[in-house]
Motif scaffolding. Structure first.
Motif, short mmCIF file in Angstrom:
data_model
loop_
_atom_site.label_atom_id
_atom_site.label_comp_id
_atom_site.label_asym_id
_atom_site.label_seq_id
_atom_site.Cartn_x
_atom_site.Cartn_y
_atom_site.Cartn_z
N SER A 109 -1.72 0.61 0.21
CA SER A 109 -2.08 1.76 1.05
C SER A 109 -3.32 2.45 0.50
CB SER A 109 -0.92 2.75 1.12
OG SER A 109 0.18 2.19 1.78
N GLU A 110 -3.39 2.62 -0.81
CA GLU A 110 -4.56 3.26 -1.41
C GLU A 110 -5.81 2.41 -1.20
OE1 GLU A 110 -6.21 4.72 -5.75
OE2 GLU A 110 -4.06 4.39 -5.50
N PHE A 111 -5.66 1.09 -1.38
CA PHE A 111 -6.79 0.18 -1.17
C PHE A 111 -7.28 0.25 0.28
CE2 PHE A 111 -8.22 -4.01 0.29
CZ PHE A 111 -9.33 -4.18 -0.52
N LEU A 112 -6.36 0.18 1.22
CA LEU A 112 -6.76 0.24 2.63
C LEU A 112 -7.39 1.58 2.98
CD1 LEU A 112 -3.75 -1.60 4.31
CD2 LEU A 112 -6.07 -2.47 3.94
N SER A 113 -6.85 2.64 2.40
CA SER A 113 -7.41 3.95 2.64
C SER A 113 -8.85 4.05 2.13
CB SER A 113 -6.54 5.01 1.96
OG SER A 113 -7.11 6.28 2.11
N ARG A 114 -9.10 3.53 0.94
CA ARG A 114 -10.45 3.55 0.38
C ARG A 114 -11.40 2.67 1.19
NH1 ARG A 114 -9.87 3.64 -6.19
NH2 ARG A 114 -8.72 5.61 -6.27
N MET A 115 -10.89 1.51 1.61
CA MET A 115 -11.73 0.59 2.38
C MET A 115 -12.11 1.19 3.74
SD MET A 115 -12.41 -1.94 0.49
CE MET A 115 -13.11 -3.09 1.63
N SER A 116 -11.21 1.92 4.34
CA SER A 116 -11.50 2.48 5.66
C SER A 116 -12.49 3.64 5.57
CB SER A 116 -10.21 2.95 6.35
OG SER A 116 -9.66 4.04 5.66
N HIS A 117 -12.59 4.28 4.39
CA HIS A 117 -13.52 5.40 4.22
C HIS A 117 -14.92 4.91 3.86
CE1 HIS A 117 -10.30 7.98 4.93
NE2 HIS A 117 -10.20 8.65 3.78
N GLU A 118 -15.00 3.68 3.42
CA GLU A 118 -16.32 3.18 2.99
C GLU A 118 -17.08 2.51 4.08
OE1 GLU A 118 -16.03 0.75 -0.46
OE2 GLU A 118 -15.01 2.29 -1.61
#
Length: 70
Positions: free
Chosen positions: A61-70
């Motif tokens: 979830s943290e990885f996907l969250s970071r990827m979606s913000h970049e």
């Protein structure tokens, strides 16, 4: 005399049956203790796996969250 002999034989059989029942009871107690220990170990293993799954899910979830913000 025969009555006394028969009563003594019945008494001996009852004592033998009681001893056998005690052996079975102790054996069953050992089985229950063994299975309880196995279940406790299985529960610990399940809890460890659940913790790993939760950690992996949080990381995803943290990885996907970071990827979606970049």
């Amino acid at each position: 005399m025969a009555l006394t002999t028969n009563v003594n034989q019945m008494s001996d059989r009852l004592i033998a049956y009681n001893l056998e029942l005690d052996r079975h009871r102790h054996h069953l107690e050992d089985i229950v203790a063994s299975r309880t220990a196995a279940l406790e170990q299985a529960n610990l293993t399940i809890a460890e796996h659940a913790h790993s799954v939760e950690a992996a899910s949080a990381a995803k979830s943290e990885f996907l969250s970071r990827m979606s913000h970049e």
